[in-house]
Design an enzyme around this catalytic site. Sequence first.
Site, mmCIF file in Angstrom:
data_model
loop_
_atom_site.group_PDB
_atom_site.id
_atom_site.type_symbol
_atom_site.label_atom_id
_atom_site.label_comp_id
_atom_site.label_asym_id
_atom_site.label_seq_id
_atom_site.Cartn_x
_atom_site.Cartn_y
_atom_site.Cartn_z
ATOM 1 N N CYS A 136 23.390 67.627 -4.677
ATOM 2 C CA CYS A 136 24.059 66.369 -4.334
ATOM 3 C C CYS A 136 24.598 66.403 -2.904
ATOM 4 O O CYS A 136 25.626 67.035 -2.640
ATOM 5 C CB CYS A 136 25.194 66.101 -5.316
ATOM 6 N N CYS A 139 28.033 64.687 -2.603
ATOM 7 C CA CYS A 139 29.146 65.521 -3.099
ATOM 8 C C CYS A 139 29.472 66.663 -2.148
ATOM 9 O O CYS A 139 30.642 66.964 -1.886
ATOM 10 C CB CYS A 139 28.800 66.110 -4.458
ATOM 11 N N ASP A 140 28.442 67.342 -1.645
ATOM 12 C CA ASP A 140 28.638 68.634 -0.982
ATOM 13 C C ASP A 140 28.263 68.678 0.497
ATOM 14 O O ASP A 140 28.497 69.694 1.157
ATOM 15 C CB ASP A 140 27.825 69.715 -1.717
#
Length: 311
Positions: A136, A139-140
């Site tokens: 992701c 997300c990251d």
Amino acid sequence: MTEEIHKVVILGTGPAGLTAALYTARAQLKPLVLHGGTPGGQLTTTTEIENYPGFVEGIDGNALVENMQKQSERFGATYEYGEIKDCNFTSSPIVLTTSDGKQVKTRSLIVATGARPRLLGLESEKRLWTKGVTSCATCDGFFYKGMDVCVVGGGDTAMEEASFLTRMCSKVYLIHRRDVFRASKVMTDRVRSNKKIELVLNVAVDEILGADAVTGIRVKDVQSGQTREIPLKGVFIAIGHIPNTDFLGGQLTSDENGYLITEGKSTYSNVKGVFVAGDCQDHTYRQAITAAGSGCQAAIDAERWLETQGQ
């Protein structure tokens, strides 16, 4: 002794299931929440979450899951292990059968079993998961600011991830087994024109390098068999997700990839009393906050439906 019939059972303990538990518990429905072998879902594989509202310094994925569960338990939700092997939606109440043969009966059901990333299948991928390997970018990606990374895949998701990562990463390698892409022409052209993206085509990831953290990848030419190493710090797997819906046996309407389909903007499935929330029906956003939102919707839909049934 009368066999217990629950008003609502929730399958899954990711953000969708946990939020549904909170809302149904506060509505005095006394939800039973069943989880499989990985309580908390994908959140528990995330060491730090910085894009969930309310946590200025971020929060560990396991801590967030634990907090959400405790919050719902405060209002009466109960949690049990129960890997569902069979669902009987033709009976009233609904009958669920777990892997150990236990039967659970309920007036309504919220399916929030999530989805799992489709992986490459390498031992090093598993060993270095959350240590440089992820699925992701949203997300990251921030954790790789100023670093070289790669995205593995050839569809629209891979293109989107690669383009997004150029905002914070020094360089993005796009790794694909072929020299043509499944992605749309618009997305492909966008990637090809981005100077921070280097296409590495006709290769497969043979190994992810690093002992305790990713230091690079080894790719293998699918035609010649020759290998080479590319130094980098992050590997983003973007070859798709697999919704955790096989246990339903096709009883709920789904698309060709197994994602469950709901009625309009609601969480209603094609079966009365069965509601769907989270990533098992969302192949677009796949975020903790959107999953939580749909869990709230499913809880409200279930509560209102039960009321129409005199429950």
